[in-house]
Motif scaffolding. Structure first.
Motif, PDB file in Angstrom:
ATOM      1  N   ILE A   9       4.587 -30.495  67.912  1.00  0.00           N
ATOM      2  CA  ILE A   9       3.850 -31.345  68.852  1.00  0.00           C
ATOM      3  C   ILE A   9       3.269 -30.451  69.944  1.00  0.00           C
ATOM      4  O   ILE A   9       3.931 -30.114  70.932  1.00  0.00           O
ATOM      5  N   ARG A  15       6.283 -34.010  76.631  1.00  0.00           N
ATOM      6  CA  ARG A  15       6.647 -34.854  75.501  1.00  0.00           C
ATOM      7  C   ARG A  15       7.576 -35.933  76.041  1.00  0.00           C
ATOM      8  O   ARG A  15       8.685 -35.626  76.490  1.00  0.00           O
ATOM      9  N   VAL A  73       6.481 -39.979  72.103  1.00  0.00           N
ATOM     10  CA  VAL A  73       7.149 -39.694  70.827  1.00  0.00           C
ATOM     11  C   VAL A  73       8.188 -40.773  70.537  1.00  0.00           C
ATOM     12  O   VAL A  73       8.999 -41.112  71.400  1.00  0.00           O
ATOM     13  N   HIS A 100      -1.444 -38.357  73.628  1.00  0.00           N
ATOM     14  CA  HIS A 100      -1.145 -38.222  72.204  1.00  0.00           C
ATOM     15  C   HIS A 100       0.016 -39.135  71.814  1.00  0.00           C
ATOM     16  O   HIS A 100       0.772 -39.600  72.659  1.00  0.00           O
ATOM     17  N   CYS A 102       3.157 -39.556  68.654  1.00  0.00           N
ATOM     18  CA  CYS A 102       3.828 -38.987  67.501  1.00  0.00           C
ATOM     19  C   CYS A 102       4.961 -39.911  67.057  1.00  0.00           C
ATOM     20  O   CYS A 102       5.820 -40.265  67.860  1.00  0.00           O
ATOM     21  N   LEU A 104       7.885 -39.814  64.356  1.00  0.00           N
ATOM     22  CA  LEU A 104       8.523 -38.800  63.525  1.00  0.00           C
ATOM     23  C   LEU A 104       8.732 -39.258  62.081  1.00  0.00           C
ATOM     24  O   LEU A 104       8.442 -38.528  61.141  1.00  0.00           O
ATOM     25  N   ASN A 109       0.999 -37.805  63.927  1.00  0.00           N
ATOM     26  CA  ASN A 109       0.951 -36.814  65.003  1.00  0.00           C
ATOM     27  C   ASN A 109      -0.499 -36.610  65.422  1.00  0.00           C
ATOM     28  O   ASN A 109      -1.258 -35.901  64.767  1.00  0.00           O
ATOM     29  N   THR A 111      -1.693 -34.952  67.767  1.00  0.00           N
ATOM     30  CA  THR A 111      -2.035 -33.646  68.325  1.00  0.00           C
ATOM     31  C   THR A 111      -2.675 -32.764  67.255  1.00  0.00           C
ATOM     32  O   THR A 111      -3.159 -31.682  67.558  1.00  0.00           O
ATOM     33  N   THR A 112      -2.671 -33.232  66.001  1.00  0.00           N
ATOM     34  CA  THR A 112      -3.315 -32.496  64.912  1.00  0.00           C
ATOM     35  C   THR A 112      -4.679 -33.122  64.620  1.00  0.00           C
ATOM     36  O   THR A 112      -4.894 -34.303  64.893  1.00  0.00           O
ATOM     37  N   GLY A 115      -4.361 -36.137  62.498  1.00  0.00           N
ATOM     38  CA  GLY A 115      -3.663 -37.213  63.184  1.00  0.00           C
ATOM     39  C   GLY A 115      -4.552 -38.025  64.095  1.00  0.00           C
ATOM     40  O   GLY A 115      -4.259 -39.190  64.390  1.00  0.00           O
TER      41      GLY A 115
END
Length: 203
Positions: A9, A15, A73, A100, A102, A104, A109, A111-112, A115
């Motif tokens: 991440i 986060r 997250v 962002h 995410c 899991l 995600n 941040t990609t 994603g």
């Protein structure tokens, strides 16, 4: 939790983890372990609160902490809420604010590069849901009129104003009071409009 793959991440900010269990006898340990393994800087939690409940102190605090460049997250998507409409609106709001997301377990995600598509998909779904509500409302009113049903006194707000008001509250983060003021109606009138259209209020 060793079986789970934890994506990298990469964020410029913090986060922020969020965990929730709906009943008091469920354990938060699995979610907390996962969020710690994902190197969350801070973790907020709600214990004994259902996903459908509008007010969740832990989630409210988490959302209030997030700023542009941070990442929210969670272990699983359903920790944020059991309503897909709520999830869609919330994720659109995060995307609009440059935050962002995410999840899991699902491997989501944002941040990609790949994603980032998630935000576009949820935005499209949120708009689709509103289109369905709009169409059903118009058809329902037309059918009632054709049957000669008494519709009562005219509503202060039309379906377009209600849908747009709901979008501003859930996706932009404007308060109900501010939206009501713009539409020149009371807070109660706008809230009744949301309820009439079957639109849930969360955050």
């Amino acid at each position: 939790m060793t079986a789970l793959f934890f994506p990298s991440i990469e964020v410029t900010g913090k986060r922020i983890g969020y965990a929730r269990v709906s009943t008091t006898d469920q354990k938060l340990r699995m979610q907390l372990d996962a969020l710690k393994a994902a190197q969350c800087d801070e973790i907020f939690k709600d214990h004994g609160i259902s996903g459908g409940k509008a007010s969740r102190p832990g989630l409210d605090k988490a959302l209030g902490t997030l700023t542009r460049g941070d990442a929210l997250v969670v272990l699983k998507l359903d920790r944020l809420g059991r309503s897909v409409q709520h999830l869609s609106d919330l994720l659109v709001r995060l995307g609009n604010e440059g935050i962002h997301f995410c999840s899991l377990a699902e491997g989501i995600n944002t941040t990609t590069p790949g994603g980032k598509l998630v935000y576009h998909l949820f935005a499209a779904f949120a708009e689709f849901q509103r289109d369905v509500i709009r169409e059903n409302t118009v058809l329902g009113l037309a059918a009632a009129k054709a049957r000669g049903a008494t519709l009562g006194r005219p509503r202060r707000l039309g379906i377009e104003d209600i849908l747009e008001g709901h979008r501003h509250v859930t996706q932009v983060g404007i308060t109900i009071g501010e939206v009501a003021e713009r539409l020149e109606v009371s807070h109660a009138t706008l809230t009744r409009g949301f309820k009439w259209a079957g639109l849930a209020l969360h955050h």
